[in-house]
Design a protein around this motif. Structure first.
Motif, short mmCIF file in Angstrom:
data_model
loop_
_atom_site.label_atom_id
_atom_site.label_comp_id
_atom_site.label_asym_id
_atom_site.label_seq_id
_atom_site.Cartn_x
_atom_site.Cartn_y
_atom_site.Cartn_z
N LEU A 95 30.45 -33.23 58.75
CA LEU A 95 30.83 -33.78 59.87
C LEU A 95 29.62 -33.70 61.14
CD1 LEU A 95 32.98 -34.87 61.89
CD2 LEU A 95 33.70 -32.54 62.43
N GLU A 96 29.08 -32.48 61.10
CA GLU A 96 28.17 -32.24 62.09
C GLU A 96 26.72 -32.57 62.09
OE1 GLU A 96 27.93 -28.13 63.53
OE2 GLU A 96 29.92 -27.92 63.57
N LEU A 97 26.24 -32.80 60.49
CA LEU A 97 24.96 -33.21 60.33
C LEU A 97 24.66 -34.41 59.35
CD1 LEU A 97 23.52 -29.54 59.40
CD2 LEU A 97 23.36 -30.68 61.65
N GLY A 98 25.85 -34.86 58.88
CA GLY A 98 25.85 -36.19 57.99
C GLY A 98 25.50 -37.35 58.66
N SER A 99 24.97 -38.27 58.12
CA SER A 99 24.66 -39.71 58.89
C SER A 99 26.06 -40.17 59.01
CB SER A 99 23.90 -40.57 57.89
OG SER A 99 24.38 -40.57 56.60
N ARG A 100 26.33 -41.44 59.75
CA ARG A 100 27.57 -41.97 59.79
C ARG A 100 27.88 -42.86 58.38
NH1 ARG A 100 30.86 -43.73 63.43
NH2 ARG A 100 32.16 -45.50 63.01
N ARG A 101 26.84 -43.32 57.80
CA ARG A 101 27.05 -43.71 56.42
C ARG A 101 27.69 -42.79 55.51
NH1 ARG A 101 29.08 -46.50 52.85
NH2 ARG A 101 27.70 -46.72 51.03
N LEU A 102 27.05 -41.57 55.31
CA LEU A 102 27.45 -40.51 54.63
C LEU A 102 28.92 -39.89 54.86
CD1 LEU A 102 25.93 -39.35 52.22
CD2 LEU A 102 25.33 -37.42 53.74
N LYS A 103 29.38 -39.89 56.34
CA LYS A 103 30.66 -39.59 56.64
C LYS A 103 31.44 -40.76 56.04
CE LYS A 103 29.01 -37.29 60.73
NZ LYS A 103 28.85 -37.30 62.22
N GLU A 104 31.05 -42.01 56.29
CA GLU A 104 32.15 -42.89 55.81
C GLU A 104 32.31 -43.00 54.11
OE1 GLU A 104 29.98 -46.33 57.23
OE2 GLU A 104 30.89 -46.49 59.28
N LYS A 105 31.33 -42.58 53.77
CA LYS A 105 31.45 -42.62 52.35
C LYS A 105 32.25 -41.46 51.84
CE LYS A 105 28.10 -42.78 48.34
NZ LYS A 105 26.62 -42.38 47.92
N TYR A 106 32.12 -40.27 52.26
CA TYR A 106 32.71 -39.07 51.80
C TYR A 106 33.90 -38.34 52.68
CZ TYR A 106 29.11 -38.80 48.14
OH TYR A 106 28.33 -38.86 47.11
#
Length: 379
Positions: free
Chosen positions: A92-103
Motif C-alpha cells: 500500500l505504501e510503496l507499491g506502484s499503482r499498477r502493482l496495487k491494482e494487480k495484487y
C-alpha cells in the motif's frame, strides 16, 4: 471500527479460535475454513483502504483486533501480522499503482495470501546480508536464492522477496506458480507451529519489471524497514494478547486450585505474580496505544515508539506466560492447559521482527541521541 465488527471478531475468537488453538498447534496447520472466515470478517485487509477492498481501519482499531485474535490463537494472529502488516501495508505504501491494482484487492479480500520472504540460512537479524540475487534481464529480473523460516510460505500465493545485486538490495512480488519457485515445508518449531513455515527456493525465477516494489535499491532502506515497522507494531499487540491470556489463565486457576487448605491465589507470592502480570499488561497496552496514535498521525516518533512497545510487550509476555506456567505447576507443563503453549508462543515474540537485543541497541542509541548531555561531564 464499529462495535458490530469488534463483537463479531470477539465471538469468532472466543467460540472458534480459542477452543481449537491447541489443535492447530498440534497438527501444525491453520485450516482453510479459518482463513476463509478471517477473510469474510475483513481481517486480512483490515488496514487496507476501502477503495482497494479493505476495511480501512486506523492503527488503533487494527491493534485492538490483533489483541482479540492473538489472545485466542497466536498462529491465527500471525497471519494478520504477515499478510496484513508485512505485505499489504508495505504494498500500500510503496507499491506502484499498477502493482496495487494487480495484487492489493485480492490480498485485501483474502482470495490470495501473501508472505514476507526476507530471512535466509545466513541472514536473520542481519537483514542486509541477504544472498538471494537478482539480475536485470530484458523487461524484468531473474532471481536466484534460498529463503528460510518464511511464515505462511507453505500456503501463500504471493511472496514479497528481498534480493541483492552486488550490494544493491531490491524487493519484488513473486507469484507462487512462477517457474523455478520451489516450496519446502518445515516443522518442529517451538511456537507459531500452525503458520505453515517453509523454505523458498528460487532458481532462475523470471519476474516482470512491474513487480519491482518501489525502485531498484530501495529494498532495504525502504521496503524492509517499512515492512518491519508494521510487523513490529502487530507483534507489540501480540505480546499484549499473550500476556492478557496468561493473566486470565493464572487468575482462573489460582482462584480454584486449593493447597494447604486454601486457594493458592491467597498465597502472597502467587498474588505477586498476578499483580505483576496485570501491571505489565496494562503498561504494554498503553505503549501500544501510544504507538498506534503516532502511527495514525504519521509522526516521526512512530517508529521508535513502536520499537519500545514491541520490546516491552514481548518481554513482559515472556515473563507473564512463565508465571502462568509456575502458578499452574504440573498442569502448566502439560498440553491439557494453554499455559505451556502461551509460554512457547511468547518466546517467539522476542525473536521475530527484530530480536529483543536488537531492539535494546536501537532504543539505547535513540536514548543517547535524545538525552545525553551535550556538555562534557567532569571526571
Amino acid at each position: 471500527m464499529t462495535d458490530d465488527l469488534l463483537t463479531e471478531v470477539t465471538a469468532f475468537a472466543e467460540t472458534v479460535l480459542a477452543p481449537r488453538a491447541a489443535e492447530f498447534d498440534r497438527t501444525e496447520r491453520l485450516p482453510r475454513e479459518i482463513i476463509t472466515r478471517m477473510a469474510e470478517l475483513g481481517l486480512l485487509g483490515a488496514t487496507v483502504p476501502e477503495r482497494w477492498g479493505g476495511l480501512g481501519l486506523d492503527p488503533l482499531a487494527y491493534g485492538e483486533l490483533t489483541e482479540v485474535v492473538g489472545k485466542a490463537c497466536a498462529s491465527t494472529r500471525a497471519l494478520m501480522t504477515v499478510h496484513t502488516s508485512l505485505v499489504c501495508q508495505t504494498l500500500l505504501e510503496l507499491g506502484s499503482r499498477r502493482l496495487k491494482e494487480k495484487y492489493l484487492p485480492d490480498l485485501a479480500r483474502g482470495t490470495r495470501l501473501g508472505c514476507f520472504a526476507l530471512s535466509e540460512p545466513g541472514a536473520g537479524s542481519d537483514a542486509a546480508a541477504v544472498a538471494t540475487t537478482y539480475l536485470a534481464k530484458d523487461d524484468g529480473f531473474v532471481l536466484n536464492g534460498h529463503k528460510r523460516w518464511i511464515s505462511f510460505a507453505g500456503i501463500a500465493d504471493v511472496f514479497l522477496v528481498i534480493a541483492t545485486d552486488n550490494g544493491v538490495t531490491s524487493a519484488f512480488l513473486v507469484d507462487r506458480d512462477t517457474p523455478g519457485v520451489v516450496i519446502r515445508p518445515m516443522s518442529g518449531f517451538l511456537g507459531n507451529r500452525a503458520t505453515h513455515i517453509a523454505e523458498v527456493l528460487l532458481t532462475d525465477v523470471v519476474v516482470p519489471g512491474e513487480n519491482l516494489v518501489s525502485s531498484v535499491g530501495a529494498g532495504f532502506s525502504f521496503v524492509v524497514n517499512t515492512a518491519l515497522f508494521h510487523g513490529r507494531y502487530s507483534i507489540a499487540w501480540a505480546g499484549v494478547a499473550l500476556a492478557q491470556a496468561a493473566l486470565e489463565q493464572m487468575c482462573s486457576y489460582a482462584a480454584g486450585r486449593e493447597q494447604f487448605g486454601s486457594p493458592i491465589g491467597d498465597h502472597q507470592l502467587v498474588r505477586r505474580m498476578v499483580a505483576d502480570a496485570l501491571t505489565s499488561v496494562t503498561a504494554a497496552r498503553e505503549l501500544c496505544r501510544r504507538a498506534g496514535r503516532l502511527c495514525a498521525e504519521r509522526s516521526a516518533s512512530a517508529a521508535m515508539e513502536t520499537n519500545v512497545a514491541k520490546y516491552f510487550s514481548s518481554t513482559i509476555a515472556q515473563r507473564a506466560t512463565a508465571d502462568a506456567v509456575q502458578v499452574l505447576g504440573g498442569n502448566g507443563c502439560w498440553s491439557g492447559y494453554p499455559a505451556e503453549r502461551l509460554y512457547r508462543e511468547a518466546k517467539i515474540l522476542e525473536i521475530i521482527e527484530g530480536t529483543s537485543q536488537l531492539q535494546q541497541i536501537m532504543i539505547a542509541d535513540f536514548a543517547y541521541q535524545r538525552y545525553a548531555r551535550k556538555n562534557k561531564v567532569a571526571p
